[in-house]
Design a protein around this motif. Structure first.
Motif, PDB file in Angstrom:
ATOM      1  N   HIS A   1       0.826  -1.206   0.000  1.00  0.00           N
ATOM      2  CA  HIS A   1       0.000   0.000   0.000  1.00  0.00           C
ATOM      3  C   HIS A   1       0.865   1.262   0.000  1.00  0.00           C
ATOM      4  O   HIS A   1       0.593   2.218  -0.743  1.00  0.00           O
ATOM      5  CB  HIS A   1      -0.927  -0.021   1.223  1.00  0.00           C
ATOM      6  N   VAL A   2       1.914   1.256   0.822  1.00  0.00           N
ATOM      7  CA  VAL A   2       2.792   2.430   0.892  1.00  0.00           C
ATOM      8  C   VAL A   2       3.605   2.559  -0.398  1.00  0.00           C
ATOM      9  O   VAL A   2       3.788   3.665  -0.916  1.00  0.00           O
ATOM     10  CB  VAL A   2       3.714   2.370   2.131  1.00  0.00           C
ATOM     11  N   LEU A   3       4.081   1.443  -0.925  1.00  0.00           N
ATOM     12  CA  LEU A   3       4.821   1.514  -2.189  1.00  0.00           C
ATOM     13  C   LEU A   3       3.941   2.162  -3.270  1.00  0.00           C
ATOM     14  O   LEU A   3       4.393   3.029  -4.020  1.00  0.00           O
ATOM     15  CB  LEU A   3       5.253   0.109  -2.643  1.00  0.00           C
ATOM     16  N   ALA A   4       2.670   1.764  -3.316  1.00  0.00           N
ATOM     17  CA  ALA A   4       1.786   2.230  -4.385  1.00  0.00           C
ATOM     18  C   ALA A   4       1.276   3.652  -4.173  1.00  0.00           C
ATOM     19  O   ALA A   4       1.043   4.384  -5.133  1.00  0.00           O
ATOM     20  CB  ALA A   4       0.609   1.269  -4.537  1.00  0.00           C
ATOM     21  N   THR A   5       1.101   4.055  -2.902  1.00  0.00           N
ATOM     22  CA  THR A   5       0.386   5.320  -2.643  1.00  0.00           C
ATOM     23  C   THR A   5       1.138   6.304  -1.745  1.00  0.00           C
ATOM     24  O   THR A   5       0.727   7.447  -1.625  1.00  0.00           O
ATOM     25  CB  THR A   5      -0.965   5.041  -1.955  1.00  0.00           C
ATOM     26  N   GLN A   6       2.213   5.853  -1.082  1.00  0.00           N
ATOM     27  CA  GLN A   6       2.969   6.654  -0.101  1.00  0.00           C
ATOM     28  C   GLN A   6       2.082   7.093   1.071  1.00  0.00           C
ATOM     29  O   GLN A   6       2.382   8.050   1.791  1.00  0.00           O
ATOM     30  CB  GLN A   6       3.636   7.864  -0.777  1.00  0.00           C
ATOM     31  N   THR A   7       0.983   6.381   1.274  1.00  0.00           N
ATOM     32  CA  THR A   7       0.077   6.678   2.387  1.00  0.00           C
ATOM     33  C   THR A   7      -0.377   5.368   3.041  1.00  0.00           C
ATOM     34  O   THR A   7      -0.152   4.285   2.494  1.00  0.00           O
ATOM     35  CB  THR A   7      -1.215   7.379   1.905  1.00  0.00           C
ATOM     36  N   LEU A   8      -1.012   5.503   4.200  1.00  0.00           N
ATOM     37  CA  LEU A   8      -1.647   4.363   4.866  1.00  0.00           C
ATOM     38  C   LEU A   8      -2.960   4.814   5.491  1.00  0.00           C
ATOM     39  O   LEU A   8      -3.006   5.883   6.110  1.00  0.00           O
ATOM     40  CB  LEU A   8      -0.753   3.831   5.986  1.00  0.00           C
ATOM     41  N   PRO A   9      -4.034   4.032   5.341  1.00  0.00           N
ATOM     42  CA  PRO A   9      -5.253   4.326   6.097  1.00  0.00           C
ATOM     43  C   PRO A   9      -5.101   3.796   7.515  1.00  0.00           C
ATOM     44  O   PRO A   9      -4.833   2.614   7.705  1.00  0.00           O
ATOM     45  CB  PRO A   9      -6.333   3.553   5.324  1.00  0.00           C
ATOM     46  N   LEU A  10      -5.243   4.670   8.491  1.00  0.00           N
ATOM     47  CA  LEU A  10      -5.002   4.274   9.882  1.00  0.00           C
ATOM     48  C   LEU A  10      -5.994   4.933  10.820  1.00  0.00           C
ATOM     49  O   LEU A  10      -6.356   6.092  10.639  1.00  0.00           O
ATOM     50  CB  LEU A  10      -3.596   4.705  10.318  1.00  0.00           C
ATOM     51  N   LYS A  11      -6.390   4.167  11.840  1.00  0.00           N
ATOM     52  CA  LYS A  11      -7.187   4.748  12.915  1.00  0.00           C
ATOM     53  C   LYS A  11      -6.238   5.320  13.950  1.00  0.00           C
ATOM     54  O   LYS A  11      -5.205   4.712  14.245  1.00  0.00           O
ATOM     55  CB  LYS A  11      -8.069   3.679  13.562  1.00  0.00           C
ATOM     56  N   PRO A  12      -6.544   6.489  14.503  1.00  0.00           N
ATOM     57  CA  PRO A  12      -5.626   7.106  15.466  1.00  0.00           C
ATOM     58  C   PRO A  12      -5.317   6.181  16.636  1.00  0.00           C
ATOM     59  O   PRO A  12      -6.165   5.407  17.077  1.00  0.00           O
ATOM     60  CB  PRO A  12      -6.400   8.335  15.948  1.00  0.00           C
ATOM     61  N   PHE A  13      -4.083   6.267  17.117  1.00  0.00           N
ATOM     62  CA  PHE A  13      -3.674   5.531  18.307  1.00  0.00           C
ATOM     63  C   PHE A  13      -4.128   6.302  19.546  1.00  0.00           C
ATOM     64  O   PHE A  13      -4.321   7.509  19.500  1.00  0.00           O
ATOM     65  CB  PHE A  13      -2.145   5.431  18.365  1.00  0.00           C
ATOM     66  N   LYS A  14      -4.235   5.601  20.651  1.00  0.00           N
ATOM     67  CA  LYS A  14      -4.350   6.280  21.941  1.00  0.00           C
ATOM     68  C   LYS A  14      -2.935   6.649  22.398  1.00  0.00           C
ATOM     69  O   LYS A  14      -1.955   6.172  21.822  1.00  0.00           O
ATOM     70  CB  LYS A  14      -5.011   5.346  22.969  1.00  0.00           C
ATOM     71  N   THR A  15      -2.833   7.500  23.396  1.00  0.00           N
ATOM     72  CA  THR A  15      -1.506   7.930  23.847  1.00  0.00           C
ATOM     73  C   THR A  15      -1.256   7.519  25.297  1.00  0.00           C
ATOM     74  O   THR A  15      -2.157   7.583  26.136  1.00  0.00           O
ATOM     75  CB  THR A  15      -1.360   9.462  23.746  1.00  0.00           C
ATOM     76  N   MET A  16      -0.043   7.089  25.568  1.00  0.00           N
ATOM     77  CA  MET A  16       0.345   6.711  26.929  1.00  0.00           C
ATOM     78  C   MET A  16       1.680   7.369  27.273  1.00  0.00           C
ATOM     79  O   MET A  16       2.629   7.276  26.490  1.00  0.00           O
ATOM     80  CB  MET A  16       0.493   5.188  27.049  1.00  0.00           C
ATOM     81  N   ALA A  17       1.735   8.036  28.397  1.00  0.00           N
ATOM     82  CA  ALA A  17       2.992   8.621  28.866  1.00  0.00           C
ATOM     83  C   ALA A  17       3.706   7.616  29.763  1.00  0.00           C
ATOM     84  O   ALA A  17       3.099   7.052  30.673  1.00  0.00           O
ATOM     85  CB  ALA A  17       2.720   9.903  29.650  1.00  0.00           C
ATOM     86  N   ILE A  18       4.986   7.379  29.460  1.00  0.00           N
ATOM     87  CA  ILE A  18       5.831   6.563  30.345  1.00  0.00           C
ATOM     88  C   ILE A  18       6.867   7.522  30.899  1.00  0.00           C
ATOM     89  O   ILE A  18       7.798   7.929  30.194  1.00  0.00           O
ATOM     90  CB  ILE A  18       6.536   5.441  29.572  1.00  0.00           C
ATOM     91  N   THR A  19       6.686   7.907  32.133  1.00  0.00           N
ATOM     92  CA  THR A  19       7.555   8.926  32.720  1.00  0.00           C
ATOM     93  C   THR A  19       8.584   8.265  33.636  1.00  0.00           C
ATOM     94  O   THR A  19       8.207   7.530  34.547  1.00  0.00           O
ATOM     95  CB  THR A  19       6.714   9.944  33.514  1.00  0.00           C
ATOM     96  N   VAL A  20       9.864   8.515  33.346  1.00  0.00           N
ATOM     97  CA  VAL A  20      10.941   7.948  34.158  1.00  0.00           C
ATOM     98  C   VAL A  20      11.734   9.122  34.732  1.00  0.00           C
ATOM     99  O   VAL A  20      12.498   9.770  34.023  1.00  0.00           O
ATOM    100  CB  VAL A  20      11.863   7.020  33.338  1.00  0.00           C
TER     101      VAL A  20
END
Lengths: 195, 469
Positions: B151-170
């Motif tokens: 898909h990326v080779l053909a279109t340089q894009t990807l259909p994606l659902k947004p990720f959730k975000t997690m903070a890992i604080t050290v």
């Protein structure tokens, strides 16, 4: 891609959590350059054990895999999906799938149906009591049915639509090629090029 | 409301957004290797499509290739065919390729950063789950499957659902001898192999900020081992200093424009994460795995756990199964575990800083007679750099094997593998059953622990060694 609306078949109770893609298909099988013939690599290490559940004659014709949580972790190898499909699996049920594996399955037409772990446990018990139990995974009705068990399956709306229609992602995207060109014309000039 | 780093990068790459559909995301850099690409190129051929942006695509050979006798044809005919397929495909479709023997060849996730191709705020994908490595620069980088490669080779894009975000604080200072690898192994043990599922992890806090780019890459690399497709660290002066002057980094006036933009790539103070995890850096110590997934780890000072102490039936079964495979008994001190092989390398720990850490321990010492030690640089450039610094002489004098660049024993697709029942201490990223060869047993460790283990023959930290006067 073949469309998927519902599937009925017998199921394999795989009482393992964290089934990683190295277990689904070890790296030594990834050297082929076709999309076919990966069934011999499916669970290759485990199948060397005669006691492994997939080796049992009463599970010879299974087409639905019922697995523990965190199925498909690890490597991004889509060969894991192909190995399951080449072997004859149409659907996998688990209480939690690894993201990349789940994405790959959706692209290839293998249904990954997420259900509660309590449903997995009930299915394991029911299948072990009767290996010939007919299990239906119904994408249209969003449920799994097996004997007295009826439970909802969690599947992404968009993936469900694509699977039911049997649509090819690249074809869908290329309908928006003008939007891609417009985006490209606005990219900052400092961004790197490989050649 | 403020936005997180991941949200900023995501939003700046949306090509198309439509209610009820995934976002169509633009991809700035697509890295390719021989294992997950042949079926994608075949798909293009079948549908009569080409590669949309060969100038944003780069291929290298890494998974299959041997690490000795690289001037000779690859002995395994199937490996050779796969590498040759990549060469044919890249030539046919016009994709730049760094082949075996080229000075730029190496593990795909080592090559991109060292060329300056990985930059803050970019989207980077590759048919390899350890693409998360590139998040160390503040890029949104994640592994994809072969259908997505096509898909990326053909279109340089990807259909994606947004990720959730997690903070890992050290927060805090890492004690002496505790490294980035120990931090990420501790994170995975804490949140589990599925804890990051559906999330982009953002590593932050003073302990993360104090890390070098190499250390940050080690951390982001193993985000996938916690179930997260991507891990990110906000770019800062450490990032900019690493990039400045590299082959593909912006030059002159464009550099200033880029840095000004890159400085905006931070999570806003009023942004919220969907989940947060906090670790105290000062409480961390050298960390090793005892089981068959990367979440089954403990401080080196610990003992092999008992299934009897498991929280539930599922965990009890998982521990029992892992101990049976690993050939370990509950209660055994981790330091008593003897190994046959020590592997230093991989996209997790195959960079120059990792080799320096190993050399520091091995200098003036010898690898135990019972141990085979393989040191495999992540790229040809890393190999040359190590040789310029004289590290190779230290390795060879100690009795280690100094190899050519590649993925090697991390996944054992080439001839470098464990025999059935053999046990390794490995700086790689996965201790799955059979990962380093059928029947092989893997303990994941930091480069420093790997080196000390090679010297003593059993799991050890450098502080366990008698000092050399």
């Amino acid at each position: 891609m073949e469309s998927f609306v519902r599937h009925t078949g017998t199921a394999l109770p795989l009482r393992r959590s964290n089934v990683d893609t190295d277990q689904i298909i070890p790296a030594e099988y990834l050297k082929r350059i076709t999309r076919h013939g990966f069934e011999d690599g499916l669970f290759a290490a485990w199948r060397k054990d005669p006691g492994f559940v997939l080796n049992q004659p009463h599970h010879a014709d299974v087409s639905i895999l019922v697995a523990g949580p965190d199925f498909g972790t690890g490597s991004s190898r889509e060969h894991a999906v192909w190995a399951l499909q080449n072997y004859g699996f149409k659907a996998v049920l688990s209480s939690r799938f690894a993201d990349i594996f789940r994405g790959n399955s959706g692209k290839g037409g293998l249904l990954t149906a997420q259900v509660d772990q309590s449903v997995i446990e009930a299915l394991w018990t029911a299948i072990e009591a009767n290996p010939d139990l007919e299990v239906t995974v119904d994408l249209e009705e969003r449920e799994v049915r097996a004997g007295s068990i009826v439970a909802p399956i969690d599947v992404d709306d968009y993936v469900r639509w694509r699977l039911m229609e049997g649509l090819d992602d690249i074809g869908i995207t290329l309908a928006h090629v003008d939007a891609i060109s417009t985006f490209e014309s606005n990219r900052p000039s400092f961004m790197p090029k490989t050649a | 409301m403020g936005r997180t780093l991941a949200e900023k990068v995501w939003e700046s790459h949306v090509v198309r957004r439509f209610e009820g559909e995934p976002d169509l995301l633009y991809i700035d850099l697509h890295l390719v290797h021989e294992v997950t690409s042949p079926q994608a190129f075949d798909g293009l051929r079948l549908s009569g499509r080409g590669v949309r942006r060969t100038d944003l695509t780069l291929a290298t050979e890494d998974h299959n290739i041997p690490t000795i006798n690289i001037d000779q044809p690859i002995a395994d005919p199937i490996s050779r065919a796969q590498v040759e397929a990549l060469r044919t495909n890249c030539a046919e479709f016009g994709v730049p390729l760094y082949s075996l023997g080229n000075v730029e060849q190496g593990i795909v996730h080592v090559v991109g950063p060292q060329l300056g191709l990985t930059q803050p705020g970019m989207t980077v994908v590759c048919g390899d789950s350890h693409t998360s490595t590139h998040g160390a620069f503040g890029a949104l980088a994640f592994g994809i499957g072969t259908s997505e490669v096509e898909h990326v080779l053909a279109t340089q894009t990807l259909p994606l659902k947004p990720f959730k975000t997690m903070a890992i604080t050290v927060e805090g200072d890492l004690p002496t001898g505790v490294t980035a690898k120990d931090v990420i192994l501790a994170v995975i043990a804490k949140i589990g192999t599925g804890g990051g599922q559906g999330y982009v992890l953002e590593y932050r806090g003073s302990a993360i900020e104090a890390l070098s780019i190499e250390g940050r890459m080690t951390i982001c690399n193993m985000s996938i081992e916690a179930g997260a497709r991507a891990g990110m660290i906000a770019p800062d002066d450490t990032t900019f200093e690493y990039l400045n002057g590299r082959d593909h980094a912006p030059k002159e006036a464009e550099w200033d424009v880029a840095v000004e933009y890159w400085r905006t790539l931070r999570t806003d103070d009023d942004a919220t994460f969907d989940a947060e995890v906090v670790l105290d850096a000062s409480a961390l110590s050298p960390f090793v795995t005892w089981g068959t997934n990367p979440g089954q780890g403990l401080p080196l000072s610990g003992s092999v756990p008992s299934p009897a102490n498991a929280a539930d039936e599922g965990e009890r079964a998982a521990i029992a199964h892992a101990l049976e495979y690993m050939g370990l008994t509950p209660g055994m001190p981790l330091r008593d575990i003897a190994v046959d092989t020590v592997f230093v390398g991989s996209c997790t720990n195959g960079r120059i800083e990792d080799l320096r850490a190993v050399a520091e321990v091995l200098k003036g010492r010898a690898v135990a007679p019972s141990v085979r030690m393989l040191i495999v640089p992540g790229s040809v450039r890393v190999r040359h750099q190590a040789q310029e610094e004289g590290l190779d002489e230290i390795f060879i004098a100690a009795g280690a094997e100094w190899r050519e660049a590649g993925c090697s024993m991390c996944l054992a697709m080439n001839p470098d593998k464990l025999a059935p029942g053999e046990r390794s201490a490995s700086t790689s990223n996965r201790n799955f059953e059979g990962r380093q060869g059928p029947g092989g047993r893997t303990h994941l460790v930091s480069p420093a622990v790997a080196a000390a283990t090679a010297v003593t023959g059993h799991l050890a930290a450098p502080s366990d060694l008698v000092s050399i006067v």
